[in-house]
Design a protein around this motif. Structure first.
Motif, short mmCIF file in Angstrom:
data_model
loop_
_atom_site.label_atom_id
_atom_site.label_comp_id
_atom_site.label_asym_id
_atom_site.label_seq_id
_atom_site.Cartn_x
_atom_site.Cartn_y
_atom_site.Cartn_z
N HIS A 46 -29.14 -31.92 -103.64
CA HIS A 46 -28.79 -33.17 -104.29
C HIS A 46 -28.06 -34.19 -104.08
O HIS A 46 -27.43 -35.17 -103.65
N ASN A 47 -27.01 -33.04 -104.72
CA ASN A 47 -25.56 -34.29 -105.14
C ASN A 47 -24.47 -33.77 -104.60
O ASN A 47 -22.90 -33.70 -105.26
N CYS A 63 -29.98 -26.23 -111.49
CA CYS A 63 -28.86 -27.34 -110.70
C CYS A 63 -28.03 -27.78 -112.26
O CYS A 63 -28.67 -28.15 -113.25
N ALA A 65 -26.13 -30.36 -112.62
CA ALA A 65 -25.72 -31.63 -112.47
C ALA A 65 -26.96 -32.39 -113.19
O ALA A 65 -27.21 -33.09 -113.93
N HIS A 66 -28.15 -31.58 -112.55
CA HIS A 66 -29.36 -32.95 -112.81
C HIS A 66 -30.69 -31.85 -112.91
O HIS A 66 -32.00 -32.50 -113.19
#
Length: 110
Positions: A46-47, A63, A65-66
């Motif tokens: 994703h990122n 994850c 992060a998100h």
């Protein structure tokens, strides 16, 4: 073409543990889940966030992060048509852990 890269010993990774290793300038997370070894790219598709510290619930890593969740066996995100992270075959041979990675032009020596 693939090649096998030694990333430690089988004793380094007891059931329930994980290990971050570096191969060809990238990072891979190894998991021992109930005695079965799994290896994934450390970068979330994703990122690019690191998955090494993501919570593991069964075979699903989240994850940090998100919150996206990926199955470490297949690399697939939950739900249809989701993102997929790279997985790597991993096996123990004579006590050593070997991860299969794709040859890259930089890793091929003349």
């Amino acid at each position: 073409m693939t090649r096998e890269v030694p990333v430690g010993t089988a004793d380094d990774l007891a059931p329930g543990q994980r290990k971050l290793v570096f191969v060809d300038g990238g990072s891979i997370v190894l998991f021992n889940i109930e005695g079965q070894m799994h290896a994934i790219d450390n970068s979330c598709p994703h990122n690019g966030a690191s998955l090494a510290s993501g919570p593991l619930e069964g075979y699903m890593v989240r994850c940090p992060a998100h919150g996206l969740r990926f199955d470490v066996r297949s690399g697939c995100m939950q739900g249809a048509g989701g993102l997929k992270l790279t997985t790597f075959p991993v096996r123990a041979v004579e006590g050593k852990l070997l991860v299969s990675v794709m040859e890259t032009p930089a890793s091929i020596q003349a």
